[in-house]
Design a protein around this motif. Structure first.
Motif, PDB file in Angstrom:
ATOM      1  N   GLY A 138       0.693  -0.781  -0.336  1.00 29.80           N
ATOM      2  CA  GLY A 138       0.036   0.016  -0.178  1.00 29.80           C
ATOM      3  C   GLY A 138       0.855   1.117   0.337  1.00 29.80           C
ATOM      4  O   GLY A 138       2.053   1.186  -0.816  1.00 29.80           O
ATOM      5  N   ASP A 139       0.415   1.792   0.459  1.00 29.21           N
ATOM      6  CA  ASP A 139       0.988   3.335   0.965  1.00 29.21           C
ATOM      7  C   ASP A 139       2.085   3.761   2.093  1.00 29.21           C
ATOM      8  O   ASP A 139       1.977   4.416   2.976  1.00 29.21           O
ATOM      9  N   GLY A 140       3.012   3.333   1.830  1.00 32.44           N
ATOM     10  CA  GLY A 140       4.209   3.504   2.619  1.00 32.44           C
ATOM     11  C   GLY A 140       4.128   2.512   4.103  1.00 32.44           C
ATOM     12  O   GLY A 140       4.379   3.071   4.919  1.00 32.44           O
ATOM     13  N   CYS A 141       3.114   1.264   3.916  1.00 32.57           N
ATOM     14  CA  CYS A 141       3.280   0.556   4.620  1.00 32.57           C
ATOM     15  C   CYS A 141       3.940  -1.242   4.308  1.00 32.57           C
ATOM     16  O   CYS A 141       4.865  -1.014   3.463  1.00 32.57           O
ATOM     17  N   PHE A 142       4.520  -2.017   5.368  1.00 33.45           N
ATOM     18  CA  PHE A 142       4.560  -3.101   4.859  1.00 33.45           C
ATOM     19  C   PHE A 142       3.897  -4.139   5.524  1.00 33.45           C
ATOM     20  O   PHE A 142       3.253  -3.721   6.438  1.00 33.45           O
ATOM     21  N   ARG A 143       4.124  -5.499   4.591  1.00 35.30           N
ATOM     22  CA  ARG A 143       3.334  -6.547   4.792  1.00 35.30           C
ATOM     23  C   ARG A 143       4.185  -7.400   5.515  1.00 35.30           C
ATOM     24  O   ARG A 143       5.495  -7.966   4.646  1.00 35.30           O
ATOM     25  N   ILE A 144       3.892  -7.958   6.550  1.00 36.62           N
ATOM     26  CA  ILE A 144       5.010  -9.315   7.352  1.00 36.62           C
ATOM     27  C   ILE A 144       3.995 -10.209   7.501  1.00 36.62           C
ATOM     28  O   ILE A 144       3.059 -10.666   8.704  1.00 36.62           O
ATOM     29  N   SER A 145       4.813 -11.435   7.257  1.00 34.69           N
ATOM     30  CA  SER A 145       3.632 -12.979   6.597  1.00 34.69           C
ATOM     31  C   SER A 145       4.654 -13.451   8.202  1.00 34.69           C
ATOM     32  O   SER A 145       5.420 -13.490   7.970  1.00 34.69           O
ATOM     33  N   THR A 146       3.688 -14.467   8.466  1.00 34.84           N
ATOM     34  CA  THR A 146       4.328 -15.348   9.223  1.00 34.84           C
ATOM     35  C   THR A 146       3.122 -16.711   8.771  1.00 34.84           C
ATOM     36  O   THR A 146       2.323 -16.888   8.372  1.00 34.84           O
ATOM     37  N   LEU A 147       4.076 -17.432   9.498  1.00 32.97           N
ATOM     38  CA  LEU A 147       3.849 -19.159   9.408  1.00 32.97           C
ATOM     39  C   LEU A 147       2.401 -18.844  10.656  1.00 32.97           C
ATOM     40  O   LEU A 147       1.430 -19.919  10.588  1.00 32.97           O
ATOM     41  N   GLU A 148       1.753 -18.413  11.793  1.00 31.73           N
ATOM     42  CA  GLU A 148       0.885 -18.622  12.241  1.00 31.73           C
ATOM     43  C   GLU A 148      -0.038 -17.070  12.353  1.00 31.73           C
ATOM     44  O   GLU A 148       0.031 -16.266  12.414  1.00 31.73           O
ATOM     45  N   GLY A 149      -0.514 -17.558  11.812  1.00 32.37           N
ATOM     46  CA  GLY A 149      -2.171 -16.691  11.872  1.00 32.37           C
ATOM     47  C   GLY A 149      -1.640 -15.513  10.201  1.00 32.37           C
ATOM     48  O   GLY A 149      -0.779 -15.582   9.732  1.00 32.37           O
ATOM     49  N   PRO A 150      -3.367 -14.661  10.810  1.00 42.45           N
ATOM     50  CA  PRO A 150      -2.871 -13.684   9.728  1.00 42.45           C
ATOM     51  C   PRO A 150      -1.428 -12.940   8.880  1.00 42.45           C
ATOM     52  O   PRO A 150      -0.406 -12.382  10.041  1.00 42.45           O
ATOM     53  N   PRO A 151      -1.814 -12.329   7.756  1.00 41.57           N
ATOM     54  CA  PRO A 151      -0.204 -11.277   8.175  1.00 41.57           C
ATOM     55  C   PRO A 151      -0.572  -9.795   8.896  1.00 41.57           C
ATOM     56  O   PRO A 151      -1.293  -9.834   9.109  1.00 41.57           O
ATOM     57  N   LEU A 152       0.936  -9.271   9.510  1.00 38.30           N
ATOM     58  CA  LEU A 152       0.762  -8.173   9.742  1.00 38.30           C
ATOM     59  C   LEU A 152       1.165  -6.823   8.755  1.00 38.30           C
ATOM     60  O   LEU A 152       1.389  -7.106   7.821  1.00 38.30           O
ATOM     61  N   LEU A 153       0.420  -5.573   9.305  1.00 34.85           N
ATOM     62  CA  LEU A 153       1.154  -4.146   8.545  1.00 34.85           C
ATOM     63  C   LEU A 153       1.312  -3.319   9.419  1.00 34.85           C
ATOM     64  O   LEU A 153       1.435  -3.530  11.031  1.00 34.85           O
ATOM     65  N   ALA A 154       3.319  -2.731   9.029  1.00 36.33           N
ATOM     66  CA  ALA A 154       3.760  -1.923   9.705  1.00 36.33           C
ATOM     67  C   ALA A 154       3.947  -0.260   8.856  1.00 36.33           C
ATOM     68  O   ALA A 154       3.820  -0.807   8.313  1.00 36.33           O
ATOM     69  N   ARG A 155       4.083   0.745   9.396  1.00 36.49           N
ATOM     70  CA  ARG A 155       4.363   1.969   9.161  1.00 36.49           C
ATOM     71  C   ARG A 155       5.868   1.536   8.438  1.00 36.49           C
ATOM     72  O   ARG A 155       6.326   2.086   8.533  1.00 36.49           O
ATOM     73  N   THR A 156       6.828   0.901   9.662  1.00 39.89           N
ATOM     74  CA  THR A 156       8.271   1.061   9.589  1.00 39.89           C
ATOM     75  C   THR A 156       8.356  -1.100  10.738  1.00 39.89           C
ATOM     76  O   THR A 156       8.225  -1.148  11.343  1.00 39.89           O
ATOM     77  N   VAL A 157       9.748  -1.102  10.334  1.00 41.07           N
ATOM     78  CA  VAL A 157      10.076  -2.715  10.626  1.00 41.07           C
ATOM     79  C   VAL A 157      11.787  -2.316  10.761  1.00 41.07           C
ATOM     80  O   VAL A 157      12.726  -1.831   9.740  1.00 41.07           O
ATOM     81  N   ALA A 158      11.857  -2.805  11.746  1.00 36.92           N
ATOM     82  CA  ALA A 158      12.952  -2.990  11.529  1.00 36.92           C
ATOM     83  C   ALA A 158      13.194  -4.768  12.479  1.00 36.92           C
ATOM     84  O   ALA A 158      12.944  -5.961  12.483  1.00 36.92           O
ATOM     85  N   LEU A 159      14.853  -5.006  11.407  1.00 33.61           N
ATOM     86  CA  LEU A 159      15.268  -6.258  11.167  1.00 33.61           C
ATOM     87  C   LEU A 159      16.330  -6.314  12.313  1.00 33.61           C
ATOM     88  O   LEU A 159      17.654  -5.552  11.687  1.00 33.61           O
ATOM     89  N   ALA A 160      15.930  -7.240  12.818  1.00 32.93           N
ATOM     90  CA  ALA A 160      17.098  -7.787  14.212  1.00 32.93           C
ATOM     91  C   ALA A 160      17.010  -8.438  14.416  1.00 32.93           C
ATOM     92  O   ALA A 160      16.837 -10.168  15.456  1.00 32.93           O
ATOM     93  N   VAL A 161      18.121  -9.859  12.801  1.00 34.14           N
ATOM     94  CA  VAL A 161      17.872 -10.807  13.139  1.00 34.14           C
ATOM     95  C   VAL A 161      18.729 -11.706  13.383  1.00 34.14           C
ATOM     96  O   VAL A 161      18.833 -12.496  13.182  1.00 34.14           O
ATOM     97  N   GLY A 162      20.080 -10.574  14.067  1.00 36.80           N
ATOM     98  CA  GLY A 162      21.171 -11.190  14.412  1.00 36.80           C
ATOM     99  C   GLY A 162      21.622 -11.993  13.583  1.00 36.80           C
ATOM    100  O   GLY A 162      22.419 -12.014  12.697  1.00 36.80           O
TER     101      GLY A 162
END
Length: 441
Positions: free
Chosen positions: A129-153
């Motif tokens: 969409g307009d400036g958002c992110f879609r985060i898909s997971t194995l558990e449940g429906p996707p999430l939407l966020a205005r910002t995302v921080a990748l701290a994956v180690g």
């Protein structure tokens, strides 16, 4: 601090979070704590302290000093010393701490600071969409966020020497692939590498009844010297100051001035990240290691082949002579190579479009840890070529969390979003057709 309580929505709109943090290790948990304290609507996804709980063998110790290993909350209340004091555990300078105790500290921090961690396995992060992110997971429906921080180690960036990559898992593994080394009791195991992980893994194997040997390219093993007392005279402190990365002015600068490191030319930053604080064993390991683990120094691996249930390694010795080793298992304690190409959970087109630092494969970042794609932030090992070697250690989490959350707030303000308020995103999203490789914590 009040824990974030989430209730299911009954309408056809989807909540849009201010920030979703992917990863629940020291960096992810610290970012979550700072974001919650700043009033952001934040979620932290992953298995808390997964690397420490699941990917380090029983019996390992923390190499960093306890006072340099705190996770970060803005008030500074949830320190390792505070956790240990309430349980009668030592957290003393010069006394190594068991990894198991440190992992328990991280779980305690997660319970008491920041939002409740959601143990979701993230499979994809993509623009939406307009400036958002879609985060898909194995558990449940996707999430939407205005910002995302990748701290994956570090785990996504595990490095295997090229010669070992074709070997099957039953014959070759990475040093991060083991929680229990007892399975190797009575078996001869070849450990490849010359740093702390290699030496401590080999030492633990010997103590558990395996028959390890260490193979290293270097002509000698480096050992850290015993730590100097914290209480020293002024002249000694000025000549050789303590820092979260060790003693000396160079280490002090890397530990305390990551923002200054970022201002250096990209090539110099990359060299510093790759070479500073190179492979070395902890001083407290040396007595346990020497005389118990056979070592082949100056040996280079150039081929490996499965021969039945064993592995044949072809090496070149220190004098250029060919050396062949037959071994029951190979453990590659060969570190990590941060590279965006290995982040399969990040949308392929987005990943390809990100500007890189210098000639490497890591993202170019702003002073607030934001990538060239607005709203996408990074933390941890992948940021070391931007901010220096402190980002390879827990000590860097406090600097990264504070700066990153300020960067998130600036990004939200630039978009006209009010932190802490819910957003009506797109209509309920359809299930994914499939899942790429996943990451959890």
């Amino acid at each position: 601090m009040n824990r974030t309580q989430r209730t299911p929505r009954t309408d056809r709109t989807q909540h849009v979070d201010d920030l979703v943090v992917i990863g629940a290790g020291p960096y992810g948990l610290s970012i979550g704590a700072h974001a919650a304290a700043a009033g952001l609507d934040v979620r932290v996804l992953g298995r808390p302290m997964a690397s420490w709980r699941d990917h380090m063998p029983e019996g390992m110790f923390l190499k960093s000093e306890p006072w340099a290993s705190n996770l970060s909350d803005p008030a500074g209340r949830h320190t390792l010393a505070a956790y240990c004091a309430g349980r009668g555990l030592p957290a003393e300078h010069g006394h190594p701490m068991p990894i198991s105790a440190y992992a328990d500290y991280g779980l305690w921090f997660a319970r008491h600071s920041g939002p409740e961690v959601e143990e979701r396995t993230v499979t994809a992060v993509a623009p939406h969409g307009d400036g958002c992110f879609r985060i898909s997971t194995l558990e449940g429906p996707p999430l939407l966020a205005r910002t995302v921080a990748l701290a994956v180690g570090m785990l996504p960036f595990r490095h295997y020497p090229r010669a070992l990559r074709p070997l099957p898992a039953e014959l070759c593994s990475h040093s991060t692939g083991h929680r229990d080394l007892a399975r190797f009791r009575g078996l001869d195991v070849t450990v490849i590498g010359g740093g702390q992980a290699a030496m401590e893994t080999a030492c633990l194997l010997a103590e558990l009844g395996a028959e390890p040997r260490l193979v290293a390219r270097a002509g000698g093993l480096n050992w850290n010297t015993p730590v100097k007392p914290l209480a020293r005279g002024l002249l000694h402190r000025l000549r050789d100051p303590h820092s979260g990365l060790g003693t000396g002015w160079r280490n002090w600068a890397y530990a305390e001035l990551p923002a200054a490191v970022r201002r250096l030319p990209a090539g110099k930053r990359e060299r510093i990240a790759a070479t500073a604080l190179g492979p070395a064993g902890a001083w407290w390991l040396r007595e346990r290691f020497e005389g118990r683990v056979p070592v082949l120094l100056g040996h280079r691996l150039h081929d490996a082949a499965a021969v039945g249930d064993r592995t044949r390694l072809a090496l070149t010795g220190a004098a250029g002579e060919p050396v062949v080793l037959d071994t029951g298992h190979v453990i590659a304690a060969t570190g990590f190579v941060p590279d965006l190409a290995r982040l399969d959970l990040l949308d392929q087109n987005l990943r390809a479009a990100l500007r890189r630092t210098g000639r490497g494969g890591t993202p170019e970042l702003s002073a607030g840890f934001e990538s060239s794609y607005p709203g996408l932030f990074f933390a941890g090992l992948v940021t070391a070529p931007s901010f220096g070697p402190s980002m390879r250690f827990v000590h860097g989490a406090g600097f990264a969390a504070g700066r990153l959350v300020r960067g998130v707030r600036r990004r939200l303000a630039g978009r006209g979003a009010q932190p802490g308020t819910s957003g009506a995103g797109a209509a309920a999203l359809a299930p994914e057709a499939g899942h790429p490789k996943s990451f959890m914590g």
